[in-house]
Structure formats: C-alpha cells, structure tokens
Design an enzyme around this catalytic site. Structure first.
Site, PDB file in Angstrom:
ATOM      1  N   TYR A 185      35.000  47.849  42.221  1.00 35.99           N
ATOM      2  CA  TYR A 185      35.992  47.096  41.463  1.00 35.99           C
ATOM      3  C   TYR A 185      36.106  45.654  41.936  1.00 35.99           C
ATOM      4  O   TYR A 185      36.055  44.721  41.154  1.00 35.99           O
ATOM      5  CB  TYR A 185      37.360  47.768  41.551  1.00 35.99           C
ATOM      6  CG  TYR A 185      37.507  49.005  40.700  1.00 35.99           C
ATOM      7  CD1 TYR A 185      36.456  49.488  39.922  1.00 35.99           C
ATOM      8  CD2 TYR A 185      38.711  49.704  40.675  1.00 35.99           C
ATOM      9  CE1 TYR A 185      36.606  50.621  39.152  1.00 35.99           C
ATOM     10  CE2 TYR A 185      38.872  50.835  39.897  1.00 35.99           C
ATOM     11  CZ  TYR A 185      37.812  51.295  39.132  1.00 35.99           C
ATOM     12  OH  TYR A 185      37.968  52.417  38.369  1.00 35.99           O
ATOM     13  N   ASN A 186      36.320  45.480  43.226  1.00 35.34           N
ATOM     14  CA  ASN A 186      36.479  44.125  43.763  1.00 35.34           C
ATOM     15  C   ASN A 186      36.394  44.179  45.282  1.00 35.34           C
ATOM     16  O   ASN A 186      37.238  44.779  45.933  1.00 35.34           O
ATOM     17  CB  ASN A 186      37.820  43.529  43.324  1.00 35.34           C
ATOM     18  CG  ASN A 186      37.900  42.040  43.564  1.00 35.34           C
ATOM     19  OD1 ASN A 186      37.445  41.537  44.574  1.00 35.34           O
ATOM     20  ND2 ASN A 186      38.499  41.323  42.618  1.00 35.34           N
TER      21      ASN A 186
END
Length: 482
Positions: A282-283
């Site tokens: 995701y990040n």
C-alpha cells in the site's frame, strides 16, 4: 526554551501528516484498504454477494472466464485470487472508466448540482451514501461487497480508545473524528436538510463516517488526472508487508490505439501460483499510526514505529523575529514537526532547530545580521556547552513526561503481544509499545549526548582554530615577534 512534544494530530508526512485534516482538509487519499481491517459478513452471504458482483462485472464486459484474478474469500475476508499462474508484472485486472466512481460521476448524477461547491471527497461520500440507501441503485452489486465496519481507530468505541491512552495515535484519531463531525454538520445544513428530497432516507453521522472510511482506505490516488477515484474490483486487492515494490503496480492508460477511453490497469508485483492471493504494497512510507487510522491494521516491522517531536519558537522569546527568519530561510517555521523512526538516525535538521530555539544569553550574538547567511552552518554543530546541555535536558524531560502518560509499560505490552488478542487490542498494544520504544530511543540518544558535553567542540573553540589561535589539540598558540 519553548519546546515540547506534541500529542496532537500527527503530521503525517503524508498523516505526512498527514496531510491530515486540520492541515489539509482536502485530504490525502492513499491506496486501497486491506480487508483484514474489516468485519466480514458470514461466509455464505459474502460468497453470494461476491458471485452477484462478479456477474455484474461480467454483464458489463469488464471480466470474463479468462480474467487472471477474481474476488474470493480469503483468510482476511475478501481479496483477489489468481485463477491461474501469474508472472511478475503481469496485468491481472483492467477496469474501464465507466465503472470508476469519482467527482465527475457525482457531477453527472442527480446530486451533482448541489455538490458543486463541496470538497471532492465529500461529494463522492454523499454519492456513495445515496446509492447505498437506494434499493434500485445500479451500483448495488458493488456496494454489497463493501464492508459495513472497519478496525480503523476512527470507528473504535470509547472503551477501545482508552487502550490508546497517552499515544499520539489517540490525539490523531480524536482530531479526525472532530473533523468529521464539523464537516457533517456543515453538509447537513447546506445540502442534506435543504435538499432532503434527493436522499431516500435521512443521512446520519454514522453514514458519513462510513463513506469517509471507504474513501480513506479504498481510493486510489497519484493517477493520471485522477486524485480521488474508487475502482470496483481492483479495490479488493490486499496488502502484504513482504512486498517492497510500490511504484508501477497500477496505472491509468488508454484503452487502445484508436480509442479515447481510459482503463485502470493493475499488475501483480510478484509471481503467483493459481489459488494464491494477488497482493500489493500500500505505502512504504506510512507509520503504524497512519496504517491504523487509514486501514485498521499495523505491521511488526520496527521502522513502521514513529513518534513526532513538535518544537516551537515561543512568541515570548525576545529573539522571536530573528529566529523565525532564520527558520523560514532554512525551510522550517515557527512550529516544526520531526518524525523520529525507530532504529533510524535523528532527522538532520532536528539538532540545528533545537539549538536555534534554545539560543540565548551570550550565544545570542549569532543572531545578528552579520551571521545571517552562515548561522545555519554554525547551528549544525554544537554552539556552546550551555546551549547543548539545555537541549539535552529539555528533550530528555519531554520524553520522560510523554512516557509517564501511558497506562502500561513496554514490558507489559510485550507480554500482551504473546497472547491471543482481538484485532483492535492488538493494534493498541502494538502502537503503545512502538511509540514508547521510540521515546526511549530519543531519550537514550540525548542522555548519551549529555554525557559527552565536556568532549564536544563548541563555536568559540572552532573560531579560535580558524584564526590560528588554538591548535588541533586545543593548545594555545603563542606568536613570537621578530
């Protein structure tokens, strides 16, 4: 010296800071939410909803039997499952623009005229709520696979939030909830009450919070011309902490050489066998606190643990104007946030800013205009013993004060980690332990620095060396006259 640790909204560098609500009310949406954070419906009901959703996609020629991945029940809840072996970087899904939900879709809908003046995320949130309340919504198959609740801290009860006592995450969470209440009351006054005929039934704060949670967690951003967009099916992809490839996993591109249509393309960052989940990162830059607010989960990796040190130049400081000018010249301001990550060195601008805030007394000559172009270089090194001792003492005291605000010790949290915990308590314990470890790390760094004060070289010694009046070993140099 006016310095303090802030336990208010964490800055997210992107929570960051996020880009968070009081600082950036337009929001900063991240990648899609892992359904690990959602409370899933019974398996039979979920399976039926997924089948209806798949048929809906098939009826619109978005998917077929040859589509490499399709939604399915996985240990986390719902996810994307490979239907055959998939190679690294292979496209697994392509979703045409006609199935996207973004501000353009809202503008063309029946509520478009009344949503023209609101923030983009609010317009999409109201669209989702309205479609969810409509029994005959064309988006019904998609809406039925969206979760009803999440483990994001913004949905925790007061009892559950009590487990976050003393944490920066608690302050951030309460700030977000307050922001949502303010925005809802404004929307209620300007749109929901005057135009109640546009909505099948009354819209509540819970509805508004639900839509916010969906957007905060499932929206894709950083796409060509799309800063806020929901992509049905693609948003079922789950997160894996083991995947470290983030860029190039998804993109918006043309549907064909002679077509002006756009499609959203999702690739698998790793090779997969049939039956395995399609997973993405995701990040990489989010802290555990940011993951907890946005997605409702945390990771065990140490570098996801962060504590934000907030420093401020006091307006009562007699040198406030000079210090503010120096700070702004070097990319900082009256208030500066420094994200301290577990196991990582201190941010390079932290010590210079601390020394600037603490500067006074006999050291204040450095604030004179003659030093304005060179002072930051001086601040990157110890200024004086008194200045260095002051910053060490203040930071250590702030760490001890922050540590006293938790209702458990690190040892108690570590013991709890070995037990079977519900997902929300697991998040609370992990956050508490992580923040406290970072605080201990900061305190230890400045404790060590304080023990070395007599060994450091300060401005006056460096200046005397530059003038040739002191040798490298600190000895005074006497010049003989000829």
């Amino acid at each position: 010296m006016a310095t303090h640790f802030t336990l208010s909204l964490s800055p997210s560098k992107p929570f960051k800071n996020s880009t968070f609500f009081t600082k950036n009310p337009s929001l900063h949406f991240k990648k899609p939410l892992s359904v690990t954070s959602f409370q899933s419906p019974p398996a039979a009901a979920a399976a039926a909803a997924v089948q209806t959703f798949w048929q809906w996609l098939s009826d619109q020629d978005v998917v077929s039997a040859k589509t490499p991945a399709r939604p399915g029940l996985v240990p986390q809840g719902l996810g994307l499952v490979a239907q055959r072996d998939i190679s690294r970087n292979e496209v697994v899904l392509e979703i045409p623009k006609k199935l996207w939900i973004n501000p353009d879709v809202v503008a063309a809908s029946e509520i478009g005229n009344v949503c023209g003046g609101v923030k983009p995320w609010i317009s999409v949130a109201l669209f989702l709520i309205r479609e969810k309340l409509k029994e005959d919504s064309t988006w019904r198959p998609y809406l039925d696979v969206l979760p009803e609740s999440t483990n994001s801290t913004i949905f925790w009860s007061e009892e559950e939030l009590a487990e976050l006592q003393g944490t920066q995450l608690l302050s951030t969470t309460l700030g977000v909830k307050s922001y949502l209440r303010r925005e809802f009351l404004k929307v209620e006054e300007e749109i929901l009450v005057p135009h109640k005929q546009l909505f099948p039934s009354p819209v509540t704060l819970d509805d508004f919070s639900w839509a916010f949670g969906i957007l905060r967690s499932r929206s894709f951003s950083r796409l060509r011309g799309q800063n806020l967009v929901l992509i049905p099916l693609a948003d079922l992809v789950n997160h894996s902490p083991d995947i470290t490839i983030e860029d190039g996993v998804y993109e918006i591109k043309g549907a064909g050489l002679f077509s002006r249509d756009l499609i959203f393309s999702l690739r698998s960052p790793i090779s997969l066998k049939a039956g395995e989940q399609v997973l993405i990162q995701y990040n990489l830059n989010l802290s555990n606190a940011e993951l907890a607010v946005d997605y409702g989960f945390i990771e065990a990796k140490s570098d996801r643990n962060m504590y934000t040190l907030t420093l401020q130049i006091s307006e009562s400081d007699p040198f406030f104007g000079d210090k503010l000018d120096i700070a702004e010249t070097n990319g900082l301001g009256e208030i500066a946030d420094f994200d301290i990550v577990l196991g990582n060195p201190l941010p390079p601008t932290l010590l210079p800013y601390l020394r600037l805030v603490a500067l006074g007394g006999t050291d204040s000559f450095l604030l004179e205009s003659i030093f304005r172009n060179t002072i930051w270089g001086h601040l990157e090194l110890p200024v004086s013993r008194a200045n260095e001792e002051l910053i060490c003492r203040v930071v250590r005291d702030a760490c001890k004060s922050a540590l006293s605000g938790y209702h458990t010790t690190i040892e108690e949290d570590e013991k709890l980690k070995g037990e079977e915990l519900n997902p929300r308590l697991e998040i609370a314990v992990g956050i508490r332990a992580g923040e406290k470890k970072v605080l201990q790390q900061i305190e230890e760094i400045f404790k060590q620095r304080q023990s070395e004060l007599d060994e450091l070289e300060y401005y006056q010694e460096r200046r005397l060396k530059d003038l040739g009046l002191v040798g490298e070993q600190g000895e005074i140099i006497f010049w003989e006259s000829k």
